[in-house]
Design a protein around this motif. Sequence first.
Motif, mmCIF file in Angstrom:
data_model
loop_
_atom_site.group_PDB
_atom_site.id
_atom_site.type_symbol
_atom_site.label_atom_id
_atom_site.label_comp_id
_atom_site.label_asym_id
_atom_site.label_seq_id
_atom_site.Cartn_x
_atom_site.Cartn_y
_atom_site.Cartn_z
ATOM 1 N N TRP A 161 43.311 -20.341 25.857
ATOM 2 C CA TRP A 161 42.662 -19.044 25.824
ATOM 3 C C TRP A 161 42.993 -18.293 27.104
ATOM 4 O O TRP A 161 43.157 -18.868 28.154
ATOM 5 N N GLN A 162 43.113 -16.979 26.960
ATOM 6 C CA GLN A 162 43.500 -16.135 28.082
ATOM 7 C C GLN A 162 42.335 -15.915 29.029
ATOM 8 O O GLN A 162 41.197 -15.754 28.604
ATOM 9 N N SER A 163 42.651 -15.889 30.324
ATOM 10 C CA SER A 163 41.640 -15.577 31.328
ATOM 11 C C SER A 163 41.263 -14.112 31.206
ATOM 12 O O SER A 163 42.103 -13.254 30.980
ATOM 13 N N ARG A 164 40.009 -13.831 31.362
ATOM 14 C CA ARG A 164 39.534 -12.449 31.336
ATOM 15 C C ARG A 164 39.206 -11.962 32.755
ATOM 16 O O ARG A 164 38.602 -10.922 32.928
ATOM 17 N N GLU A 165 39.626 -12.727 33.764
ATOM 18 C CA GLU A 165 39.328 -12.350 35.136
ATOM 19 C C GLU A 165 40.158 -11.139 35.544
ATOM 20 O O GLU A 165 41.381 -11.136 35.439
ATOM 21 N N LYS A 166 39.475 -10.103 36.009
ATOM 22 C CA LYS A 166 40.109 -8.835 36.368
ATOM 23 C C LYS A 166 41.160 -8.997 37.456
ATOM 24 O O LYS A 166 42.198 -8.340 37.426
ATOM 25 N N MET A 167 40.927 -9.898 38.408
ATOM 26 C CA MET A 167 41.872 -10.028 39.520
ATOM 27 C C MET A 167 43.265 -10.409 39.030
ATOM 28 O O MET A 167 44.259 -9.943 39.573
ATOM 29 N N TYR A 168 43.372 -11.224 37.986
ATOM 30 C CA TYR A 168 44.684 -11.585 37.460
ATOM 31 C C TYR A 168 45.355 -10.375 36.820
ATOM 32 O O TYR A 168 46.544 -10.144 36.981
ATOM 33 N N HIS A 169 44.588 -9.606 36.073
ATOM 34 C CA HIS A 169 45.133 -8.413 35.439
ATOM 35 C C HIS A 169 45.616 -7.428 36.501
ATOM 36 O O HIS A 169 46.695 -6.847 36.381
ATOM 37 N N ASP A 170 44.826 -7.245 37.559
ATOM 38 C CA ASP A 170 45.196 -6.320 38.635
ATOM 39 C C ASP A 170 46.476 -6.752 39.337
ATOM 40 O O ASP A 170 47.223 -5.917 39.848
ATOM 41 N N LEU A 171 46.739 -8.047 39.373
ATOM 42 C CA LEU A 171 47.951 -8.566 40.007
ATOM 43 C C LEU A 171 49.140 -8.582 39.054
ATOM 44 O O LEU A 171 50.234 -8.993 39.420
ATOM 45 N N LEU B 11 49.289 -10.401 36.353
ATOM 46 C CA LEU B 11 49.400 -11.741 35.764
ATOM 47 C C LEU B 11 48.596 -11.761 34.472
ATOM 48 O O LEU B 11 47.444 -12.145 34.441
ATOM 49 N N LYS B 12 49.242 -11.349 33.394
ATOM 50 C CA LYS B 12 48.527 -11.214 32.124
ATOM 51 C C LYS B 12 48.631 -12.454 31.248
ATOM 52 O O LYS B 12 48.114 -12.481 30.152
ATOM 53 N N ASP B 13 49.319 -13.503 31.749
ATOM 54 C CA ASP B 13 49.517 -14.691 30.925
ATOM 55 C C ASP B 13 48.751 -15.903 31.461
ATOM 56 O O ASP B 13 49.094 -17.032 31.175
ATOM 57 N N ILE B 14 47.702 -15.681 32.237
ATOM 58 C CA ILE B 14 46.920 -16.783 32.780
ATOM 59 C C ILE B 14 46.038 -17.344 31.677
ATOM 60 O O ILE B 14 45.283 -16.623 31.036
ATOM 61 N N ARG B 15 46.130 -18.652 31.476
ATOM 62 C CA ARG B 15 45.436 -19.295 30.365
ATOM 63 C C ARG B 15 44.779 -20.595 30.788
ATOM 64 O O ARG B 15 45.057 -21.129 31.843
ATOM 65 N N TYR B 16 43.930 -21.103 29.915
ATOM 66 C CA TYR B 16 43.237 -22.377 30.113
ATOM 67 C C TYR B 16 43.313 -23.152 28.802
ATOM 68 O O TYR B 16 43.436 -22.560 27.732
ATOM 69 N N ASN B 17 43.195 -24.451 28.900
ATOM 70 C CA ASN B 17 43.099 -25.269 27.694
ATOM 71 C C ASN B 17 42.603 -26.657 28.073
ATOM 72 O O ASN B 17 42.596 -27.023 29.248
#
Length: 134
Positions: free
Chosen positions: A108-118, A120-126
């Motif tokens: 699932w994709q991270s919804r943390e704003k800091m990654y989007h601002d950087l 990094l739209k492909d940060i995920r967890y599993n």
Amino acid sequence: CKPIETKQKSFTLPVKTLSTIMKELGHEGRTIDILKIDVEGSEFAFLEHMLDHTGGCPDFIEQITVEWHHMPWDVRYGEGSSPSINAIATLLHTCGLKMFWQYIFGGWQSREKMYHDLGLKDIRYNLASFHREH
């Protein structure tokens, strides 16, 4: 493009390897039935060190459950494809530990704003589990 400036200072954290933990707990030479790995983004380094320092394969571990963090996916092969996870899963498979469960295909994709601002739209967890087939 310029580097992002932060006021964050560096810090050190105590880190222990699996062999150190086993030694401290008196588990050297014993079988580990289930090893749960949740090390907040250091999964690859932990598993890589474990594989490098157990003669290549951890034959004393029956099952590994790992929570993957910040896994990139490879757009050439579709969402959820992660070269780093594929490499570790292949190594574990070669060692006789087969994946038998994962929380969700592709993570699932991270919804943390800091990654989007950087950017990094492909940060995920599993979550995934591997067990030794006998």
